[in-house]
Design a protein around this motif. Structure first.
Motif, mmCIF file in Angstrom:
data_model
loop_
_atom_site.group_PDB
_atom_site.id
_atom_site.type_symbol
_atom_site.label_atom_id
_atom_site.label_comp_id
_atom_site.label_asym_id
_atom_site.label_seq_id
_atom_site.Cartn_x
_atom_site.Cartn_y
_atom_site.Cartn_z
ATOM 1 N N GLU A 159 40.276 -6.530 -10.714
ATOM 2 C CA GLU A 159 41.667 -6.908 -10.492
ATOM 3 C C GLU A 159 42.057 -6.790 -9.012
ATOM 4 O O GLU A 159 43.001 -7.437 -8.561
ATOM 5 N N ASP A 160 41.330 -5.936 -8.262
ATOM 6 C CA ASP A 160 41.661 -5.721 -6.839
ATOM 7 C C ASP A 160 41.218 -6.901 -5.976
ATOM 8 O O ASP A 160 40.305 -7.619 -6.291
ATOM 9 N N ASP A 176 39.192 -0.609 -23.481
ATOM 10 C CA ASP A 176 38.161 -0.275 -22.499
ATOM 11 C C ASP A 176 36.805 -0.159 -23.174
ATOM 12 O O ASP A 176 35.781 -0.480 -22.572
ATOM 13 N N ILE A 225 39.879 8.410 -13.947
ATOM 14 C CA ILE A 225 40.907 7.444 -13.584
ATOM 15 C C ILE A 225 42.253 7.944 -14.089
ATOM 16 O O ILE A 225 42.436 8.186 -15.278
ATOM 17 N N ARG A 282 37.150 -2.900 -14.534
ATOM 18 C CA ARG A 282 38.330 -3.768 -14.685
ATOM 19 C C ARG A 282 39.254 -3.647 -13.483
ATOM 20 O O ARG A 282 39.784 -4.646 -12.990
ATOM 21 N N ARG A 283 39.434 -2.424 -12.986
ATOM 22 C CA ARG A 283 40.307 -2.241 -11.815
ATOM 23 C C ARG A 283 39.703 -2.887 -10.581
ATOM 24 O O ARG A 283 40.428 -3.476 -9.770
ATOM 25 N N MET A 284 38.383 -2.793 -10.424
ATOM 26 C CA MET A 284 37.756 -3.425 -9.266
ATOM 27 C C MET A 284 37.850 -4.935 -9.349
ATOM 28 O O MET A 284 38.042 -5.629 -8.356
ATOM 29 N N MET A 298 36.931 0.951 -17.401
ATOM 30 C CA MET A 298 38.217 0.965 -16.699
ATOM 31 C C MET A 298 38.002 0.736 -15.209
ATOM 32 O O MET A 298 38.762 -0.007 -14.565
ATOM 33 N N SER A 299 36.971 1.377 -14.663
ATOM 34 C CA SER A 299 36.671 1.216 -13.229
ATOM 35 C C SER A 299 36.332 -0.236 -12.909
ATOM 36 O O SER A 299 36.818 -0.794 -11.928
#
Length: 345
Positions: free
Chosen positions: A344-345, A197, A12, A340-342, A337-338
């Protein structure tokens, strides 16, 4: 080899993985050095309930959080020259009744605490002076006393006194050494845990290096609430007076019991056999035998298990292999991290 779900590693871009390591003792710097080499954004939250050695002696003379673990963590994350680190770590061997046995770094930390009125600010100033790559936070701004209840129902206060009794510990808690106030962690400690994370517990003495931090009420609550991957690095050897005959599952179970639920997401456990013919017990004050694997017990704790040859055995001494452990932590941090980003998307 990993037990549990398959791990998907994603690179990332945009920022370094944020890793918070909570603990104390000699195992903590090994992990911090490895994470520094992995280019992680590191926050070390350090135990402040030690009452032995130079730290304990200084604590008896000056009302200050014990500085020993803080000193070692500062050195592990410092970008000072080797000479500068050696000076900070130098321990007097003279016969002077006060200086004998004291590390220069401990005295500097005590002096800064006295100059600025609290240990948290003192450590932040010293971190800048030592060019620390990361953050070093005392778990509490006040000296804490470790308390224990044993299986036989008796209780004892003080880390040194607790371990000297060599009795099976049921639970531990901490109290403010100088007041009746409830021990609290300061806001930057809580923020680091919530924004991490990965939150790493250990390696280190279960009842005297790891659990004292989690028993600070708001710090323990942050570990329960964080969306970070909560990782426990299981000790390689059992420890006399603390974890006699414990399995890896016993270590995880005790932490979860103190937290009040299944909060360890992943346990890193050693699966390699230790060459006991090269092991010299006289070099250890408190180690008994290799921690045995109990995968059925770990499943009961509802955590993912990663097992590998995590040992570094040299000259009859057994350590964690910092590079291997560090890589696993970074992989788990990238996974978090992955997720969390998913989310948030």
């Amino acid at each position: 080899m990993a037990y549990g779900e398959n791990r998907i590693i994603r690179v990332i871009k945009g920022r370094r993985p944020r890793v918070v390591v909570i603990g104390g003792g000699t195992g903590l710097p090994v992990i911090l050095n490895a994470l520094k080499d992995q280019n992680a954004e590191i926050t070390a939250i350090v135990t402040v309930s030690d009452d032995g050695g130079s730290s304990g002696s200084i604590r008896n003379f000056i009302n200050v959080v014990p500085p020993g673990d803080i000193r070692n963590v500062l050195v592990s994350l410092s970008d000072l020259s080797k000479e500068g680190k050696d000076i900070f770590q130098y321990r007097f061997d003279s016969s002077d009744s006060f200086f004998s046995g004291h590390a220069i770094g401990n005295l500097i930390i005590a002096a800064l605490n006295e100059m600025h009125g609290n240990i948290f600010e003192a450590v932040q100033i010293l971190s800048k002076m030592m060019h620390v790559d990361g953050h070093v936070f005392p778990a509490s701004n006040e000296p804490l006393t470790l308390n224990a209840e044993f299986v036989d129902g008796t209780t004892q206060a003080g880390e040194t006194e607790i371990t000297a009794l060599d009795k099976q510990i049921k639970r531990v808690w901490v109290t403010d050494t100088d007041s009746d106030d409830e021990p609290k962690a300061v806001l930057p400690v809580l923020a680091a845990i919530m924004q991490a994370d990965a939150v790493v517990l250990g390696p280190g003495s279960l009842f005297t290096s790891i659990l004292p931090n989690l028993m600070i009420s708001n710090l323990g609550q942050a570990v329960r609430e964080t969306k970070a991957e909560v990782i426990y690095i299981c000790n390689i050897m059992t420890q006399q007076g603390e974890t006699d005959h414990f399995s890896d599952a016993d270590h995880v179970r005790v932490i979860n019991e103190h937290l009040g639920g299944h909060y360890i997401n992943t346990a890193l456990v050693n699966g390699a056999k230790i060459d006991m013919s090269e092991f010299h017990p006289e070099d250890y004050d408190a180690y008994l035998e290799p921690v045995r694997n109990d995968f059925a017990g770990l499943r009961e704790q509802e955590c993912r298990v990663i097992t590998d040859d995590f040992i570094d055995q040299r000259h009859g001494l057994v350590f964690h292999d910092g590079k291997k452990v560090g890589k696993e932590i970074i992989n788990l941090a990238f996974e978090a991290m992955s997720r969390r980003r998913m989310d948030e998307d």
